[in-house]
Scaffold this motif. Structure first.
Motif, short mmCIF file in Angstrom:
data_model
loop_
_atom_site.label_atom_id
_atom_site.label_comp_id
_atom_site.label_asym_id
_atom_site.label_seq_id
_atom_site.Cartn_x
_atom_site.Cartn_y
_atom_site.Cartn_z
N THR A 1 26.95 22.45 60.86
CA THR A 1 27.44 21.64 61.72
C THR A 1 26.99 20.32 61.25
O THR A 1 26.07 20.26 60.60
CB THR A 1 26.64 21.79 63.21
OG1 THR A 1 27.15 20.91 63.97
CG2 THR A 1 24.99 21.55 63.10
N PRO A 2 27.75 19.36 61.49
CA PRO A 2 29.12 19.34 62.52
C PRO A 2 30.07 19.97 61.76
O PRO A 2 29.98 20.37 60.47
CB PRO A 2 29.34 17.94 62.55
CG PRO A 2 28.80 17.27 61.59
CD PRO A 2 27.57 17.84 61.23
N GLY A 3 31.22 20.55 62.31
CA GLY A 3 32.62 21.14 61.73
C GLY A 3 33.06 20.28 61.02
O GLY A 3 33.07 19.20 61.43
N ILE A 4 33.70 20.61 60.00
CA ILE A 4 34.71 19.63 59.31
C ILE A 4 36.08 20.38 59.16
O ILE A 4 36.32 21.25 58.59
CB ILE A 4 34.22 19.27 57.79
CG1 ILE A 4 35.06 18.61 56.95
CG2 ILE A 4 33.50 20.33 56.96
CD1 ILE A 4 35.30 17.32 57.22
N TYR A 5 37.01 19.65 59.67
CA TYR A 5 38.36 20.04 59.70
C TYR A 5 39.09 19.10 58.89
O TYR A 5 39.17 17.76 59.12
CB TYR A 5 39.07 20.07 61.10
CG TYR A 5 38.35 21.18 62.02
CD1 TYR A 5 37.26 21.19 62.58
CD2 TYR A 5 39.37 22.36 62.17
CE1 TYR A 5 36.76 22.32 63.14
CE2 TYR A 5 38.83 23.51 62.70
CZ TYR A 5 37.72 23.53 63.44
OH TYR A 5 37.06 24.55 64.13
N VAL A 6 40.11 19.55 57.86
CA VAL A 6 40.95 18.63 57.21
C VAL A 6 42.48 19.01 57.69
O VAL A 6 42.81 20.16 57.78
CB VAL A 6 41.18 19.19 55.77
CG1 VAL A 6 41.97 18.28 55.00
CG2 VAL A 6 39.49 19.01 55.41
N ARG A 7 43.14 17.84 58.05
CA ARG A 7 44.46 17.95 58.38
C ARG A 7 45.34 18.10 57.18
O ARG A 7 45.43 17.15 56.34
CB ARG A 7 44.82 16.93 59.24
CG ARG A 7 44.41 17.09 60.63
CD ARG A 7 44.83 15.50 61.71
NE ARG A 7 46.29 15.36 61.36
CZ ARG A 7 46.62 14.50 62.13
NH1 ARG A 7 46.16 13.65 62.83
NH2 ARG A 7 47.96 14.19 62.06
N LEU A 8 45.93 18.90 56.82
CA LEU A 8 46.71 19.23 55.84
C LEU A 8 48.62 19.25 55.84
O LEU A 8 48.68 19.93 57.40
CB LEU A 8 46.66 20.51 54.80
CG LEU A 8 45.32 20.42 54.14
CD1 LEU A 8 44.87 21.60 53.30
CD2 LEU A 8 45.21 19.13 52.95
N GLY A 9 49.20 19.01 55.17
CA GLY A 9 50.52 19.11 55.74
C GLY A 9 51.24 18.70 54.50
O GLY A 9 50.91 18.47 53.37
N LYS A 10 52.74 18.85 54.50
CA LYS A 10 53.68 18.49 53.50
C LYS A 10 53.25 17.09 52.73
O LYS A 10 53.66 16.82 51.49
CB LYS A 10 55.16 18.84 53.37
CG LYS A 10 55.78 18.31 54.68
CD LYS A 10 57.29 18.75 54.68
CE LYS A 10 57.96 18.18 55.88
NZ LYS A 10 57.59 18.55 57.48
N HIS A 11 52.83 16.34 53.72
CA HIS A 11 52.68 15.11 53.39
C HIS A 11 51.55 14.88 52.34
O HIS A 11 51.28 13.71 51.83
CB HIS A 11 52.59 13.99 54.53
CG HIS A 11 51.46 14.58 55.47
ND1 HIS A 11 50.10 14.41 55.22
CD2 HIS A 11 51.65 15.39 56.51
CE1 HIS A 11 49.51 14.88 56.16
NE2 HIS A 11 50.31 15.51 57.04
N SER A 12 50.66 15.86 52.41
CA SER A 12 49.17 15.45 51.90
C SER A 12 49.23 15.51 50.37
O SER A 12 49.89 16.48 49.79
CB SER A 12 48.22 16.65 52.44
OG SER A 12 48.22 16.71 53.68
N PRO A 13 48.40 14.59 49.81
CA PRO A 13 48.44 14.74 48.23
C PRO A 13 48.10 16.14 47.70
O PRO A 13 46.93 16.68 48.48
CB PRO A 13 47.39 13.60 47.80
CG PRO A 13 46.75 13.08 49.14
CD PRO A 13 47.49 13.75 50.24
N LYS A 14 48.45 16.39 46.49
CA LYS A 14 48.09 17.69 46.03
C LYS A 14 46.46 17.65 45.67
O LYS A 14 45.74 18.44 45.92
CB LYS A 14 48.48 17.75 44.59
CG LYS A 14 48.54 19.28 43.99
CD LYS A 14 49.32 19.50 42.73
CE LYS A 14 48.72 20.77 42.11
NZ LYS A 14 47.32 21.01 42.08
#
Lengths: 301, 846
Positions: free
Chosen positions: B355-368
């Motif tokens: 804790t805390p939780g860590i969330y990463v928002r990924l999508g086609k826009h995200s850098p490699k």
């Protein structure tokens, strides 16, 4: 067209460049003493029985019309001579499904297109970090089916590799040569005695010479290091000569697979691998030194 | 940022982590505030002036009282809440408490309020949270700006005025009291730091303490200027919220902090600050289960969402509903990844706490590079971070928002909101800092039982005749078509039952648990002069979460195959077999037993299973998802008609009658002053949180499990069946159109150690995003290791020396796994969860 296989590794780190899906094809014309898939050698694998997973419920005994199974005094015996490979016992076994468990009939014959559909998602996932390796058994024995499969792979731009013994006529390699990126070539110049077999050597040299001249193709020389079979000087000298003649500067030295007895047990064959094990690792080290001093590098994935 | 981020811990962080681990292995029960140490706003003379004040003011006073108690020197001797840990760079200590163990807070409810609340699932210790705070305002303007705003608003309100809005008056007063109490708390700690500085062991530490005091005198009251000030400001507010029952999540910290990071010369120093910050938020962790009963502070109303339901307290003992979200896109639609994204990820990787939780928002826009960083973190931490798919969740959130917006409206603001989405303390998607959230959960396996058994559960209790009657009679299932028809009716019933209560429950909160401290920083509360619980938030989402879907799919597939397609068994025999857990009670009835054995065998090992991307199960999955999703939309329509919208004159009689049936005698919500723009957006999601064990306890046997055994966790194939290529599972997702599910669909992959190559993990990530999976967590482990710890946990349970037992298990404290809604140290899991985990790792042959 159907293709006959007995296993799929969905991701492997040890079968060609990068991370690869490995398809193991049924049937081999050789019988290497150190073969770790003895069930792959015939047209169809015998029934595999993994006793550790058996709960001795007796469902297989009741289901079998050929009386293959008996459980007496808590010991599950299999009379293989009677087995028709019908699969009824697997359907009846609560510890087995179609793919795995206590009782397995691993050989599957599937239309190439259907199989590719099943492999495709994983291959597309691994596309940038590896590809497909077709291994065996000896894949060249199903060259036409493999050709179809590789064509499908190439439509998706998948990197392809084939693992072969090299001991098969060049005309088979010609069927596939334009579709293969990497050849994993197992150097097997002996029969099951500790001396080079001239007949094998001849076929192998021809194959190697053909494959090493193919454009845009990588050869990965895989040298088994098995005590009492191919760890003698004459052998290494011969290998080195073949490497040098064909401009190959890199080898992958393969130790004896310590889990080999697993499948022998599962097909009910006696198997003693004491003399195959390189207990002190000294044979392996010797081989390493030999090749390094002769300016051959060791393969790393 | 040009420099390489440090991948090892500094001496300070190493020390603080060690302190936390050591403390977490000891008995922490004495650190809890005792009830008699906490003031009582109703009973104590000191507060008698507030007794007759509106509940929101009493609650604000309780917040103030709580923060005061936390800095009481005497009480701190056992709570350690007014101490500064050696080496720590932040001031302020969170009191003990968690989602599973409960919380402590001063009473502010009258006797009558408490008694009447026995009709609900809310009391003064009811758990709040499930939201995020957007900290940007606090950092830019300081808490003082909120107080100033209160003063301005209060000046305009005159009690002598004929139209005096006493509710607004109470709201602004309450916000002011709560905000001031946080500033005062910070000041008390500043003083403490100055005192400690006089006895500091080194000159360096003395300077640190003096600087910390300087910062605490500045923030959160004033705007922050440096990275350290920004983090300390967030920490004070977070701490105050969590001390006052509001378990709020931390939101998109990389977006908020990057400006401050850019001002720092030494990025690695900044990272040490963030690592220190993580440790502060994790300070409540327990690393042993030895002393939990003494720490159990849960009361009967520890409810979440709309139903009173029981938590798996032990699985939730280290859950604090606090997440950090990074990456994603900005409200205006550009990739939001920045230097701070990478710094935060690296800090989490270095510290590796659950804790805390860590969330990463990924999508086609995200850098490699971001994909690679995430894969590297999976490889190193074996469990962090969790993944949100922007390509799926943004459209889902957008569509949820515009449910009933006419096509001519300007949609720009809705795009911006959806682009800025967050998840709360578990994984439910919400609009960042602007959105209230409530939810209901449905056990899909119960719905399935009632479908198969005509409105009754598959109970073996003979006194219940056909089974426990939970839902409408839908008759016998004769073929797949009649099954589908019955399922539609049943799922609608359960969804209605759950979703329709959301409006009614929403209205409760303002009278029992208003949240003045959240409202100070939340949505349009300050503008409207309304509490978050009273339509102060700009938006409200009511999520319905369906659990057990993979088990439903497998069970329907087995029945379809063996009863409907192959006609090997009669439906009645199958239902009996499931009801009686495949055991025929009559020992002399060998024939029936053989039949049950055969059914069990075919269901367990000879039936299609979800996760292999085959057409058979995909068709079933699609049917369940479509039907469920439509049921939620239908629920929304009826709920709006009955509770939300003023009826047309011709419908009035009908609607009034419907309200009364529901036990509601008031006017349409939109007719209530202050509620004119109110609306709860109904969203659908799928998952179980940590409840998969408990949900399964009440269910009959099914295709993949015996009676009472756990359900599959979240939206994950049944444990032990992930053996045909991860990509085959991921490939199924696109076909299921998961971008409809704005309440989230989360898949918890557990991969064998062999997968732990950065390239492989990165390939899995890319595939997951591309195939439009919704949310993903990854745990990497091995059956052998889980088995070893499980055996040790079982054997140490018999040991007499409890401290020694804790120490033995403590060696594995750094192994963290996903438990449905959050991550937890494996050693703290209930044995049943451990057993489930041993089956889970997807094989890797090499």
């Amino acid at each position: 067209m159907d293709i006959k296989y007995f296993n799929i590794d969905w991701i492997s780190n040890n079968d060609g460049p990068g991370k690869r899906l490995v398809l193991f094809l049924q049937k081999c014309h050789l019988e290497c003493a150190w073969c770790h898939s003895p069930h792959s050698q015939g047209e169809c694998s015998p029934l595999l029985f993994f006793s550790g997973l058996c709960i001795k419920c007796g469902a297989c005994v009741d289901s079998c019309t050929s009386n293959v199974h008996t459980i007496i005094n808590d010991v599950h015996q299999i009379e293989r001579g009677l087995c028709l490979l019908c699969g009824d016992c697997i359907k009846a076994c609560p510890s087995s499904n179609e793919e795995k468990g206590a009782l397995v009939l691993p050989t599957k014959s599937v239309d190439v297109n259907i199989l590719y559909k099943k492999l495709r998602p994983q291959l597309l996932m691994l596309k940038d970090i590896g590809g497909i390796t077709i291994s065996g058994g000896e894949p060249l024995l199903q060259a036409e089916a493999v050709k179809l499969l590789l064509k499908l792979c190439k439509q998706d731009d998948i990197n392809t590799a084939i693992e072969t013994s090299g001991i098969i006529s060049v005309k088979n390699y010609k069927i596939l040569s334009s579709l293969v990126d990497t050849w994993l070539l197992g150097f097997r110049l002996t029969t099951n005695e500790e001396k080079i077999d001239g007949k094998l050597l001849k076929i192998f040299s021809e194959s190697l010479s053909y494959l090493s001249k193919l454009p845009n193709t990588q050869i990965l020389a895989r040298i088994p290091v098995i005590p009492n079979h191919n760890t003698f000087d004459e052998y290494y000298n011969k290998v080195l000569e073949l490497l040098n003649n064909n401009n190959i500067q890199n080898v992958d030295l393969l130790k004896y697979n310590a889990h080999t007895s697993h499948y022998y047990k599962a097909i009910g064959k006696d198997f003693n691998d004491k003399e195959l094990i390189d207990l002190t690792n000294s044979k392996y080290e010797n081989a390493k030194t030999y090749f390094l001093t002769n300016k051959i590098t060791l393969y790393e994935n | 940022m040009k420099i390489e981020l440090r991948e090892t811990n500094t001496e300070r962080i190493g020390k603080l982590l060690g302190d936390l681990r050591q403390r977490g292995l000891m008995n922490r029960s004495s650190e809890w505030f005792k009830r008699n140490e906490l003031p009582d706003i109703i009973k104590d003379k000191k507060y008698q002036a507030y007794r007759k004040e509106p509940v929101i003011i009493r609650r604000a006073v309780a917040i103030q009282a709580m923060l005061e108690t936390m800095t009481n020197e005497k009480i701190s001797k056992h709570t350690h809440s007014f101490e500064i840990e050696d080496g720590d760079l932040f001031l302020g200590v969170l009191p003990m408490g968690s989602n599973g163990l409960g919380k402590v807070f001063p009473n502010y409810l009258t006797e009558d309020e408490k008694r009447i609340s026995s009709l609900t699932n809310r009391t003064e210790t009811a758990l709040l949270g499930h939201n995020t705070i957007d900290y940007s305002n606090i950092l830019e303007k300081g808490v003082k700006s909120v107080i100033e705003q209160c003063n301005e608003k209060l000046e305009l309100l005159n009690a002598k005025d004929a139209f005096f809005d006493y509710e607004k008056d109470a709201f602004y007063k309450a916000v002011k009291i709560s905000c001031k109490s946080v500033i005062e708390y910070a000041e008390r700690f500043a003083e403490k730091a100055e005192k400690d500085a006089m006895h500091a062991k080194t000159e360096e530490r003395k300077n640190e303490l003096l600087d910390m005091a300087r910062i605490a005198r500045k923030v959160p009251e004033n705007p922050a200027d440096t990275f350290h000030e920004a983090l300390q400001s967030i920490w004070f507010v977070h701490l105050a919220l969590h001390s006052s029952m509001n378990y709020m999540s931390l939101g998109r910290l990389d977006q908020i902090l990057d400006t401050y990071l850019q001002r720092e010369v030494d990025q690695n120093k900044a990272m040490e600050l963030f690592e220190n910050f993580i440790i502060k938020t994790a300070w409540r962790l327990n690393f042993t289960t030895e002393y939990l009963v003494e720490q159990d502070h849960m009361d009967h109303n520890a409810a979440l969402g709309v139903h009173p339901y029981y938590l798996d307290q032990r699985a939730g003992m280290n859950n604090f509903l606090q997440n950090v979200i990074v990456g994603g896109i900005t409200p205006d639609g550009n990739d939001a990844t920045n230097d701070c994204t990478y710094l935060i990820l690296q800090a989490f990787e270095n510290v590796n706490l659950s804790t805390p939780g860590i969330y990463v928002r990924l999508g086609k826009h995200s850098p490699k590079k971001l994909f690679t960083s995430v894969a590297k973190s999976f490889h190193k931490t074996k469990n962090l971070p969790s993944i949100l798919n922007d390509d799926v969740l943004i459209p889902a959130m957008y569509n949820a928002l515009i449910q009933d917006i006419s096509s001519n409206d300007d949609k720009k603001q809705y795009h911006e909101l959806a682009n800025d989405y967050c998840v709360d303390g578990c994984w439910e998607p919400i609009f960042n800092g602007k959105c209230d959230w409530t939810f209901g959960m449905i056990n899909g396996m119960t719905v399935l039982e009632c479908t198969l058994n005509g409105g009754a559960t598959l109970s073996s209790n003979p006194e219940l005749l056909k089974g426990e009657k939970l839902s409408p009679l839908t008759g016998k299932i004769t073929d797949y078509k009649s099954f589908k028809e019955a399922f539609k009716t049943q799922i609608q019933f359960f969804v209605d039952q759950s979703a329709m209560t959301m409006y009614l429950y929403y209205m409760l909160d303002e009278y029992i648990i208003p949240s003045p401290l959240i409202s100070a920083f939340f949505g349009s509360c300050m503008e409207k002069g309304r509490d978050k619980s009273w339509n102060g938030a700009e938006h409200t989402i009511g999520g319905t979460i369906l659990g057990g879907v993979p088990d439903m799919i497998n069970t329907i597939a087995a029945i379809k195959k063996w009863v409907m397609d192959e006609e090997k068994y009669e439906m009645d025999d199958v239902l009996d077999a499931l009801k009686y857990n495949f055991i025929c009670g009559n020992e002399s009835d060998n024939k029936t037993q053989l039949k049950y054995d055969s059914i069990k065998l075919d269901f367990r090992t000879n039936s299609p299973q979800f996760g292999y991307d085959d057409e058979y199960t995909t068709e079933i999955a699609k049917f369940i998802l479509d039907t469920y999703y439509n049921a939620v939309l239908k629920s929304k329509k009826l709920a709006d008609k009955v509770f939300l919208n003023p009826p047309k004159p011709e419908d009035e009689k009908e609607v009034f009658a419907l309200r009364k049936v529901a036990g509601y005698f008031g006017m349409a919500m939109k007719e209530i002053p202050g509620y004119e723009d109110f609306d709860i957006k109904f969203t659908a999601g799928m998952g179980t949180f940590e409840q998969y064990n408990w949900q399964g306890v009440g269910n009959a046997a099914s295709a993949s499990r015996d009676s009472g055994e756990p359900l599959a966790p979240n939206f994950t194939p049944v444990s032990g069946t992930m053996d045909k290529g991860i990509a085959n599972l991921l490939n199924t997702f696109k076909k299921l159109e998961l971008d409809r599910f704005a309440a989230g669909v989360i898949t918890d992959l557990c991969l064998d150690e062999g997968h732990s190559h950065i390239e492989v993990l990165e390939a899995i990530l890319h595939k997951f995003i591309k195939e439009k999976g919704n949310m993903l967590t990854v745990t990497i482990g091995s059956r052998e290791e889980y088995q070893t710890i499980y055996e040790l946990a079982k054997s140490t349970a018999q040991m007499e020396d409890r401290e020694e037992a804790a120490k033995l298990l403590g060696k594995y404290a750094n192994i963290v796994v996903r438990v449905g809604g959050w991550n937890a140290p494996f050693i703290t899991l209930p044995l049943s969860h451990m057993e489930n985990y041993i089956q889970r790792p997807a094989e890797y042959k090499s």
